[in-house]
Enzyme design. Structure first.
Site, PDB file in Angstrom:
ATOM      1  N   LEU A   1       0.868  -1.213   0.218  1.00  0.00           N
ATOM      2  CA  LEU A   1       0.144  -0.322   0.036  1.00  0.00           C
ATOM      3  C   LEU A   1       1.054   1.395  -0.087  1.00  0.00           C
ATOM      4  CD1 LEU A   1      -2.580  -0.811   2.836  1.00  0.00           C
ATOM      5  CD2 LEU A   1      -3.299  -1.148   0.732  1.00  0.00           C
TER       6      LEU A   1
ATOM      7  N   HIS B   1       6.573  -9.640   5.884  1.00  0.00           N
ATOM      8  CA  HIS B   1       6.384  -8.577   5.190  1.00  0.00           C
ATOM      9  C   HIS B   1       5.957  -6.818   5.732  1.00  0.00           C
ATOM     10  CE1 HIS B   1       4.630  -5.470   1.644  1.00  0.00           C
ATOM     11  NE2 HIS B   1       4.511  -5.080   2.414  1.00  0.00           N
ATOM     12  N   GLU B   2       4.594  -7.146   6.552  1.00  0.00           N
ATOM     13  CA  GLU B   2       4.496  -6.700   7.576  1.00  0.00           C
ATOM     14  C   GLU B   2       5.474  -6.190   8.659  1.00  0.00           C
ATOM     15  OE1 GLU B   2       2.090  -4.102   6.557  1.00  0.00           O
ATOM     16  OE2 GLU B   2       1.104  -5.856   5.193  1.00  0.00           O
TER      17      GLU B   2
END
Lengths: 173, 174
Positions: free
Chosen positions: B97, B138-139
């Site tokens: 995002l 990833h987060e």
């Protein structure tokens, strides 16, 4: 913003090619876009989007000295389109087999027959020089199910070429 | 609840290291609700980190339950997550995002075990694999100021690294 041009530069690989080319464009007031640069068979190859006020003539003037100095062949085309037009691949195709003429034509022909759009392709010839192996990786987009692609390449597999087709899913985090 | 603004590259605030959460109160849980609403409001993201909305706390949300045939723990809120064991590695394509209009291939561990706290401060210990493990990694990277673009590899690079990892040294001939 000036219009985009696609530059193609090829020459025997040596240090400093990228620096020389990009510094020449920068000095001419140009901007760079997307690029693909890789060494192929001892040559360094550049495909590069560039935009500069004055267009092709200005680019050619700017690049002529570095092309001459580094013995690079230069080709320039105006191109439609621009940045921010990425397509995300959803299928990966890996191909391996004893090297022979026609592998790429057969695989890509079969894939094109079911509407597969190649977005990226790289290939190599590896192995013992007396028994070379051809390897190819393709990423692309297909609106057909994997089964349709499998069916399209089935005759090629039967000839002894390994073809692995797998979905590519992009994780958005 | 509210949809929060998402920071995008090259915003330097994405590069900061988040602080551990020490107070597990209603304000924290209200923020988590906002974070989840933000995740759901955009493109189909399977996770989000607090850093992405300019909150420097070690909080991530992951939910891969919408993906077919994928082992998962459902909607996960992981606070102060720590990976304590990982194994295997594989390459897959990622987007973010915070990095619109770009995707790339990233190597991640295929199985991880992690500890974390839930929104009430209770300890969690989870084992996960594949897509869910990738999403968590990833987060969690966001909490240390790392973006997937810092880890992108070409397939050629990937092939080289596989040999190095498997053999524990440089690839050898023969």
């Amino acid at each position: 913003m000036a219009d985009w041009h696609m530059l193609t530069l090829v020459g025997a690989d040596r240090p400093g090619i990228v620096a020389g080319v990009t510094q020449a464009i920068f000095a001419a007031g140009g901007s760079l876009g997307e690029a693909s640069m890789i060494r192929l068979g001892g040559n360094f190859t550049i495909m590069l989007m560039a935009a500069v006020e004055g267009g092709e003539a200005r680019l050619r003037d700017a690049l002529a000295p570095v092309a001459a100095d580094m013995d690079l062949r230069l080709h320039i085309d105006p191109v439609a389109g621009g940045l921010h037009q990425h397509l995300i691949p959803n299928v990966q195709v890996r191909v391996t087999g004893a090297d022979r003429a026609g592998i790429v034509a057969e695989i890509t022909g079969a894939l094109a027959g079911v509407g597969f759009n190649i977005l990226e392709l790289d290939s190599d010839v590896a192995g013992d020089p007396r028994r070379p192996v051809y390897l190819m990786h393709i990423q692309g987009y297909s609106d057909q199910p994997i089964e349709a692609l499998e069916a399209a390449v089935a005759p090629i597999r039967a000839s002894g070429i390994a073809v692995d087709i797998a979905p590519v899913e992009t994780l958005i985090g | 609840m509210a949809v929060l603004d998402i920071l995008t590259l090259p915003d330097e605030r994405l590069r900061r290291v988040a602080e551990p959460v020490t107070i597990f109160d209603e304000a924290l849980r209200a923020f988590i609700a906002d974070l989840e609403e933000t995740r759901r409001s955009g493109p189909a993201a399977v996770g989000i980190a607090a850093t992405q909305v300019d909150v420097l706390k070690r909080i991530v949300i992951v939910d891969v339950s919408g993906r077919k045939n994928t082992p998962n723990h459902g909607y996960l809120v992981l606070i102060n997550p720590e990976i304590v064991h990982w194994e295997g590695y594989e390459t897959a394509r990622e987007g973010c995002l915070s990095v619109p209009d770009y995707t790339g291939n990233v190597i991640r561990a295929t199985r991880i075990r992690l500890t974390a706290n839930d929104p009430w401060g209770r300890p969690l210990e989870l084992e996960m694999e594949g897509y869910e493990a990738r999403a968590v990694q990833h987060e969690m990277d966001h909490l240390d100021g790392t973006l997937f673009v810092d880890r992108v590899v070409s397939r050629r690079t990937d092939l080289f690294r596989r040999k190095v990892y498997q053999k524990g040294g440089q690839p050898k001939g023969g």
